[in-house]
Structures are given as C-alpha cells and as structure tokens.
Design an enzyme around this catalytic site. Structure first.
Site, mmCIF file in Angstrom:
data_model
loop_
_atom_site.group_PDB
_atom_site.id
_atom_site.type_symbol
_atom_site.label_atom_id
_atom_site.label_comp_id
_atom_site.label_asym_id
_atom_site.label_seq_id
_atom_site.Cartn_x
_atom_site.Cartn_y
_atom_site.Cartn_z
ATOM 1 C CB SER A 197 -31.813 -3.900 22.896
ATOM 2 O OG SER A 197 -32.676 -4.164 23.971
ATOM 3 C CB ALA A 199 -29.539 -2.322 15.792
ATOM 4 C CB ILE A 200 -34.937 -3.897 17.092
ATOM 5 C CG1 ILE A 200 -34.586 -4.227 18.551
ATOM 6 C CG2 ILE A 200 -36.128 -4.724 16.627
ATOM 7 C CD1 ILE A 200 -35.654 -3.825 19.548
ATOM 8 C CB SER A 202 -31.911 1.489 14.570
ATOM 9 O OG SER A 202 -31.087 0.819 15.498
ATOM 10 C CG ASP A 259 -42.099 -0.514 17.470
ATOM 11 O OD1 ASP A 259 -42.124 -0.867 18.666
ATOM 12 O OD2 ASP A 259 -41.321 0.342 17.037
ATOM 13 C CE LYS A 291 -38.851 2.448 17.048
ATOM 14 N NZ LYS A 291 -38.457 1.619 18.222
#
Length: 494
Positions: A197, A199-200, A202, A259, A291
């Site tokens: 993917s 970056a969400i 980051s 998340d 995380k």
C-alpha cells in the site's frame, strides 16, 4: 437523463451532480434524496447527491458524475441513464446489529463487505461499521472479515511452489526492509511478488519509496511479467485491485485514526491471500512509540495472525523486533530510497541497523525454501548481499518495472534540530518523527522528510544536529519546524 463527466475528484465516494430545477425533481425532494441509483439497465452505480446552481456546469436534462463515479459506471459521456432514489443496502441492518453489540455471521459480514466494495455505503455508514467493529469482534468475525475482503476483487495465481512475502505492521519510520529483502530473495530464486500500500499514516510506504526508483503502478498482467523476468516485484497493490474493500475502509480509518488489531489482521492477510502468497513472514516491531507497545500486546496480535492465517491456509512465521527507535537514517521516500540503495551497494556508510534488520528478515524468508538446509537462511542472505547478487536482482526488478529516467532529489529547503545540552540520546519518539516528516510534506512531496543524524545511545554535545528536516515547499518546512520545536522527538539524558 444524459451523463456528463465533471472534472471533480470525489475519492473514494461516487458523487452525482444535479442542476437545481433542471430535471423532474422539485427542490424539496433534493434534501431527501441522499443517494441515487444511476444506470442504463446493464450497468449501474449508487452515488451521493450534490446540487449544482450554476448552469455553466450542467444543462437541464444532464446528470454530472465525478471522476470516480464516471469511471466506475463505465458508460460513454452522453449516454442516457435512469435516475432514481436508491434504497439503503440490506446489509446496513447487520451494521445496526453490530452497533448494538451482536456477533455477526460469516454471510452477514460478507454481504457488508461486498456492498462496501461496490460503493453502496457512504463514508458515514462505513465509519459506523468500523467503529462498531472496533468495540468488539470475535476471532471468528475477524476471520470472516478477512476472507470476505480477500474474496472481493482480483486474485493472482502463480505456478506451484512457495510464493513468499513479508509484511511489517508499521509504525517505525525508515523501516524500509522490503526493498532489501525482495532482491535478496529474488536472487536466491524464490518467487516474491511484493505488493504494498501507499503510506496511510506514515511518511512513506514501500510503494512510495520504490516509486522514487521505478514505476509501481502495474496491472496484474504487468506484475506477472515482472515476476517472470526478475522473480520478484515491488508494486503498488491498488492498481492490481487486490482486496479493494480494504482501500475503501482505509480511506475512512485514516481520518478517524482507527487501527485495531482485528482490522489490521484483516487488512494484511486479505491482501496477501488475494496476491497468491502461500508463505508469509510478519514483522511486529515492539516499542514505546510503535503500534505495538508491549510484549503482551505483541503476543495477542501474533495469536490472532496465527488463528486467521491458519484458517486461510497460510504458512506464517512471526517475529518480534526492536521498535524502540527509527530504522536507518532517512525518513521519507527519497531519503529512504537512498538508504536502501546504499545497503544493496554495500556502501560502508550505509545504515548498519537497516542492513542487519533486512538481512535477518531475508534469512527468515529464505528458510521457507524446502531445498535450503534449516538454519542457513541468514548466511545465504548475507552471501547474496555481500556478493552483489542482491543489487543485480534489484536493478533487474527496477528495469522490469520501468526505471525512472529523471531522478527525484531530496528537498532543498532544510532546517536542523540541534541538541540543547550535552548528554546522550536516551529515546526517540517514532510517532513524533513520523508526524514531523509528514508535516514537511512526505510522502506526497517525495523529497521531503527527515535525515536522522543521531540514534539512541549516541553521545552528543550542545548544538550537535539531532536531525535535519527536508522540505520542498516553504509551507511544509514551516509546519515541520513548528512541530519539531514544540516536540523535538528526542530525549537527551544529561
């Protein structure tokens, strides 16, 4: 009515535009029609309604479609369509039950996901589903969610044999190990079609960083051609349409900062199954600003991966790694690509922590090869890197995907964050480093980011540079500088 494409980006939602008073609908009806069904009897979409008051945009008898809605409907501009008020998806009843605390059946979750993937849900309705699931999900519901997401969209199929992959759950700036692991594994001869993917939350994802070097926007056919030529690939998963519901869910999760472990597992494993992976290494960094903050959280997440992955038929290897500080020096697409290529070129100045972390992970992936003697994966990975075979494999992947001909430079605007007193670096806040790099413009501005000059344990003098902010725009530099000066992200012990 005739459809007209309007150059308006309404991602991820389908949006339709009607001229007030320009059709068979009275103005008082517009407020009630929250969503429209638009189609010609063969093709149809649901779209949110917006009202236009400027006749220069639409003529009477026309319905405007935003770029996403026009593409998804798939009809030529000027085609005649029927417009009617859309009925709410039946699956919304399951969402309401989930909000009430009910446990949903596999088929009910599957219907919800199919409707989300078909853009039948508004962002508000998706948010309701995500928040309800964040409250409580059983492991069976997590498995059902993962399988439903994998079943919607495309699936890649490969020749028999181990199809290997790795995934880091994120949260650690600069941890761009995939771009080193893939060429090592490809040089060994295992097939590793890595789709990632963008970056969400980051400053850069693997796809963002690889795009500095080569094209990542590959179709399924192009991806297979690259893998045939180079044994591996580093591509963006969005173009291949793997688990498309996940991309829609992420677009709503991002602003809400949702998340949960359940959604994390479903997101990762659904895409790996859709990509055709059979063997998967999961890297779980554990650290105070990662995380996953504790060993107990890491164990709980590992067990959830093992349960869902086992039921999906995946062979998993899960490793806990040090998430106490950023990996490498660069944070942001160009700076991370610089570090990756330095490691592959065996540059003496390459970040040692990035090199050793990538070698460890590559060795674990190579252990999936049934022809390799157990326990020799790390040694084999190191030999492939030291000999230059991994660099040659990376160059082959870059050429196969389409080498970038014009180099992207690091942002020329910069500001140094310096130590206020003598001492040693006691801690680096990964979350704050990521926020500062994003404030500077990363990953959209590929040259923006942070160059780390000091790591945990380094002794420093007052005035030494802790890190350097790079930006491409004055506004990005100002935002990042303001954030860094308020919360510098470094703890320096006297």
């Amino acid at each position: 009515m005739k459809i007209r494409c309007l150059p308006i980006d309404t991602y991820p939602e389908n949006t339709a535009f009607l001229l007030r008073g320009g059709g068979d609908f009275a103005p008082e009806q517009f407020q009630a029609m929250r969503k429209l069904a638009i189609g010609d009897g063969q093709k149809s979409i649901l779209a949110a309604l917006a009202i236009v008051d400027d006749k220069r945009l639409l003529a009477p008898g026309e319905i405007g479609l935003g770029e996403q809605a026009f593409r998804r409907l798939g009809l030529a501009e000027g085609s005649k369509v029927t417009v009617r008020q859309a009925q709410p998806p039946h699956s919304l009843e399951f969402v309401r039950r989930k909000i009430d605390g009910d446990t949903l059946e596999d088929a009910e979750i599957g219907e919800v996901i199919r409707d989300i993937a078909a853009y039948r849900y508004s962002p508000m309705e998706i948010a309701a589903f995500l928040v309800a699931c964040a409250g409580f999900m059983t492991t069976q519901e997590t498995f059902a969610l993962t399988r439903a997401m994998a079943d919607v969209g495309s699936r890649l199929h490969w020749p028999p044999g181990p199809i290997v992959d790795k995934h880091c759950i994120g949260g650690i700036p600069g941890n761009r190990t995939s771009m080193i692991v893939v060429p090592i594994v490809a040089a060994h001869g295992l097939v590793m079609p890595k789709t990632s993917s963008r970056a969400i939350t980051s400053p850069s994802g693997t796809a963002d960083t690889m795009e500095v070097l080569a094209s990542v926007d590959l179709s399924a056919t192009e991806l297979k051609e690259v893998v045939d030529r180079a044994h591996g690939a580093l591509a963006w998963g969005g173009r291949v349409n793997l688990s498309p519901a996940d991309d829609i869910l992420i677009s709503v999760e991002r602003p809400l900062r949702i998340d949960t472990f359940d959604q994390l597992v479903a997101s990762i494993l659904s895409k790996k199954v859709a990509a055709g992976s059979t063997h998967l290494l999961i890297d779980i960094p554990v650290g105070p600003s990662a995380k996953v903050r504790s060993q107990s959280e890491a164990v709980r997440l590992r067990k959830l991966f093992e349960y869902v992955g086992g039921k999906l038929g995946l062979t998993l290897d899960i490793v806990f790694t040090d998430g106490s500080q950023p990996v490498g020096r660069g944070v942001g697409p160009v700076l991370e690509a610089r570090d990756v290529m330095a490691v592959l070129r065996n540059d003496p100045a390459a970040p040692a922590d990035l090199r050793e972390h990538a070698l460890m992970l590559a060795g674990r992936v190579l252990e999936f090869d049934p022809a390799l003697e157990g326990g020799t994966g790390l040694g084999r990975a190191r030999a492939l890197l030291d000999s230059g075979q991994a660099l040659a494999a990376m160059e082959k992947i870059i050429d196969a995907q389409g080498r970038r001909t014009v180099a992207i430079e690091v942002g020329a605007l910069l500001h140094d964050i310096r130590a206020g007193h003598h001492g040693s670096v006691a801690a680096i806040d990964c979350h704050l480093i990521a926020r500062i790099a994003r404030a500077a413009g990363a990953p959209m501005d590929k040259g923006a980011g942070i160059d780390l000059m000091r790591k945990v344990g380094d002794r420093i003098l007052q005035g030494d540079i802790l890190y350097r902010i790079h930006a491409e725009s004055p506004a990005g530099l100002a935002f990042a500088r303001e954030l860094a000066e308020a919360s510098p992200a470094y703890t320096v012990a006297s």
